[in-house]
Design a protein around this motif. Structure first.
Motif, PDB file in Angstrom:
ATOM      1  N   PRO A 179       0.971  -0.754  -0.229  1.00  0.00           N
ATOM      2  CA  PRO A 179       0.223   0.160   0.278  1.00  0.00           C
ATOM      3  C   PRO A 179       0.912   1.380  -0.250  1.00  0.00           C
ATOM      4  O   PRO A 179      -0.029   2.208  -0.584  1.00  0.00           O
ATOM      5  N   ALA A 180       1.791   1.322   0.557  1.00  0.00           N
ATOM      6  CA  ALA A 180       3.080   2.187   0.914  1.00  0.00           C
ATOM      7  C   ALA A 180       3.265   2.938  -0.803  1.00  0.00           C
ATOM      8  O   ALA A 180       3.540   4.066  -1.018  1.00  0.00           O
ATOM      9  N   ASP A 181       3.027   2.247  -1.126  1.00  0.00           N
ATOM     10  CA  ASP A 181       4.112   2.003  -3.230  1.00  0.00           C
ATOM     11  C   ASP A 181       2.753   3.620  -3.444  1.00  0.00           C
ATOM     12  O   ASP A 181       2.905   3.682  -5.238  1.00  0.00           O
ATOM     13  N   LEU A 182       1.459   3.549  -2.990  1.00  0.00           N
ATOM     14  CA  LEU A 182       0.190   4.264  -3.062  1.00  0.00           C
ATOM     15  C   LEU A 182       0.861   5.983  -3.676  1.00  0.00           C
ATOM     16  O   LEU A 182       0.534   6.354  -4.222  1.00  0.00           O
ATOM     17  N   ALA A 183       1.693   6.199  -2.821  1.00  0.00           N
ATOM     18  CA  ALA A 183       2.532   7.374  -3.049  1.00  0.00           C
ATOM     19  C   ALA A 183       2.859   7.814  -3.712  1.00  0.00           C
ATOM     20  O   ALA A 183       3.252   6.964  -4.867  1.00  0.00           O
ATOM     21  N   GLY A 184       2.536   8.798  -4.532  1.00  0.00           N
ATOM     22  CA  GLY A 184       2.559   9.548  -6.204  1.00  0.00           C
ATOM     23  C   GLY A 184       1.653   8.824  -7.070  1.00  0.00           C
ATOM     24  O   GLY A 184       1.794   9.711  -8.588  1.00  0.00           O
ATOM     25  N   VAL A 185       0.955   7.696  -6.800  1.00  0.00           N
ATOM     26  CA  VAL A 185      -0.147   7.374  -8.028  1.00  0.00           C
ATOM     27  C   VAL A 185      -1.526   8.146  -7.279  1.00  0.00           C
ATOM     28  O   VAL A 185      -1.661   8.681  -6.806  1.00  0.00           O
ATOM     29  N   THR A 186      -2.126   8.196  -8.698  1.00  0.00           N
ATOM     30  CA  THR A 186      -3.038   9.636  -8.940  1.00  0.00           C
ATOM     31  C   THR A 186      -4.354   7.918  -8.132  1.00  0.00           C
ATOM     32  O   THR A 186      -4.095   7.134  -8.537  1.00  0.00           O
ATOM     33  N   LEU A 187      -4.833   8.745  -7.587  1.00  0.00           N
ATOM     34  CA  LEU A 187      -6.447   8.181  -6.542  1.00  0.00           C
ATOM     35  C   LEU A 187      -6.852   8.579  -7.049  1.00  0.00           C
ATOM     36  O   LEU A 187      -7.280   9.863  -7.165  1.00  0.00           O
ATOM     37  N   LEU A 188      -7.988   7.620  -7.630  1.00  0.00           N
ATOM     38  CA  LEU A 188      -9.624   8.288  -8.798  1.00  0.00           C
ATOM     39  C   LEU A 188     -10.849   8.285  -7.252  1.00  0.00           C
ATOM     40  O   LEU A 188     -10.891   6.781  -7.002  1.00  0.00           O
ATOM     41  N   HIS A 189     -11.180   9.099  -7.353  1.00  0.00           N
ATOM     42  CA  HIS A 189     -12.138   9.147  -6.413  1.00  0.00           C
ATOM     43  C   HIS A 189     -13.697   8.937  -6.620  1.00  0.00           C
ATOM     44  O   HIS A 189     -13.782  10.074  -7.582  1.00  0.00           O
ATOM     45  N   ALA A 190     -14.353   8.283  -5.975  1.00  0.00           N
ATOM     46  CA  ALA A 190     -15.919   8.306  -6.551  1.00  0.00           C
ATOM     47  C   ALA A 190     -16.734   9.143  -5.496  1.00  0.00           C
ATOM     48  O   ALA A 190     -16.702   8.905  -4.188  1.00  0.00           O
ATOM     49  N   ALA A 191     -17.742  10.169  -6.119  1.00  0.00           N
ATOM     50  CA  ALA A 191     -17.769  10.927  -4.983  1.00  0.00           C
ATOM     51  C   ALA A 191     -19.119  10.513  -4.397  1.00  0.00           C
ATOM     52  O   ALA A 191     -20.228   9.823  -4.995  1.00  0.00           O
ATOM     53  N   GLY A 192     -19.568  10.690  -3.043  1.00  0.00           N
ATOM     54  CA  GLY A 192     -20.742  10.404  -2.631  1.00  0.00           C
ATOM     55  C   GLY A 192     -20.453   9.242  -1.589  1.00  0.00           C
ATOM     56  O   GLY A 192     -21.798   8.773  -1.448  1.00  0.00           O
ATOM     57  N   PHE A 193     -19.969   8.464  -1.596  1.00  0.00           N
ATOM     58  CA  PHE A 193     -20.067   6.971  -0.947  1.00  0.00           C
ATOM     59  C   PHE A 193     -19.070   6.941   0.512  1.00  0.00           C
ATOM     60  O   PHE A 193     -17.949   8.428   0.664  1.00  0.00           O
ATOM     61  N   ALA A 194     -19.665   6.959   1.380  1.00  0.00           N
ATOM     62  CA  ALA A 194     -19.742   6.731   3.061  1.00  0.00           C
ATOM     63  C   ALA A 194     -17.457   6.465   3.328  1.00  0.00           C
ATOM     64  O   ALA A 194     -17.404   7.017   3.948  1.00  0.00           O
ATOM     65  N   VAL A 195     -17.713   5.201   2.627  1.00  0.00           N
ATOM     66  CA  VAL A 195     -16.103   4.494   2.354  1.00  0.00           C
ATOM     67  C   VAL A 195     -15.747   5.225   1.379  1.00  0.00           C
ATOM     68  O   VAL A 195     -15.804   5.361   0.254  1.00  0.00           O
TER      69      VAL A 195
END
Length: 292
Positions: A179-195
């Motif tokens: 998981p630490a390798d996600l630093a610097g990688v684009t995270l795709l967010h979907a709005a409107g979800f509790a989690v």
């Protein structure tokens, strides 16, 4: 024909002019009030004239709208007459199903195709919605909603417990060993979800890592999954929406549970259409047949 506005714009105008209400027109056509308003604006831009005078709580037709409406009525009437002359007067049995685009693409499509093959005489009309305000008892016989359930006056059948996990294109996954390798990688967010990403990253032991990563936020999961499949980043999605896709992989095993889930929903009151009940029962059996 190229000079004519699109038919859905004309339908929106006819329904709104007849009812003098964008809300009533949307209910009749199975779309939202906002969709009717947008179609009317596009039509007015195309024609170069206003068709309605918008008052705080009502509508009236402009002189141009009043002058044009009889021609629209006549046109639709002639189309109806021609259809009956050629194809007869029998109308197709239809059911309107409203849900989000991502459920349509990933869960519903194969099940709906199987239903259509088994019941070709039943015409299913699929209507898209994203936000909770676009759902409701008007305009649809059946819905698939996302949330906590417990909607007043509605019968709701859970599609099952949901867990969210990161997914991405195989090429992106090759650079993600932990998981630490996600630093610097684009995270795709979907709005409107509790989690969302903050919850998953905390559970993975790298809380706050999203602050060090580029972000793209979309208003629906269909787009985040499309971007992920193109190598545009890593999306957080529901496991049921990921299963069966060969363009995405899960780089980590960790899936975070959420109290929200997808629900099969219909009104708990009123007489039920036979065809709608048949589709409901079909989809309910599909839910029962899924692995626990």
């Amino acid at each position: 024909m190229s000079s004519l506005p699109p038919l859905i714009w004309l339908q929106a105008f006819e329904a709104a002019a007849r009812t003098l209400s964008f809300t009533a027109a949307g209910r009749e056509l199975g779309v939202t009030q906002a969709a009717i308003s947008q179609r009317i604006r596009l039509l007015e831009d195309r024609l170069g004239q206003k068709l309605f005078v918008r008052h705080p709580r009502s509508l009236t037709l402009t002189p141009a709208g009043q002058a044009w409406l009889p021609s629209i009525h006549e046109g639709f009437a002639r189309i109806g007459e021609g259809t009956r002359e050629v194809f007869g007067s029998a109308t197709a049995r239809s059911v309107t199903l409203r849900t989000t685009p991502v459920i349509q693409q990933n869960w519903l499509a194969p099940r709906l195709l199987a239903f259509h093959r088994a019941h070709p005489a039943i015409a299913v009309r699929l209507v898209s919605a994203i936000w909770s305000g676009e759902f409701g008892p008007e305009g649809a016989d059946i819905e698939i909603r996302y949330g906590g359930g417990g909607w007043s006056g509605m019968e709701a059948l859970s599609l099952g417990v949901e867990r969210l996990l990161p997914v991405c294109a195989p090429a992106v996954a090759r650079g993600l060993a932990a998981p630490a390798d996600l630093a610097g990688v684009t995270l795709l967010h979907a709005a409107g979800f509790a989690v969302g990403w903050p919850s998953w990253l905390e559970r993975a032991g790298v809380a706050g890592l999203d602050a060090r990563s580029p972000a793209l936020t979309c208003d629906n999961q269909a787009m985040t999954l499309a971007l992920a499949s193109q190598g545009g980043g890593v999306a957080l999605t529901h496991r049921r929406l990921f299963e069966g896709r060969d363009d995405l992989v899960a780089p980590f095993d960790l899936a975070v549970p959420t109290d929200e889930r997808f629900w099969l929903v219909r009104s708990a009151r009123g007489q039920r259409q036979e065809e709608a009940s048949l589709l409901w029962s079909w989809l309910a059996r599909e839910v029962d047949a899924e692995p626990g």
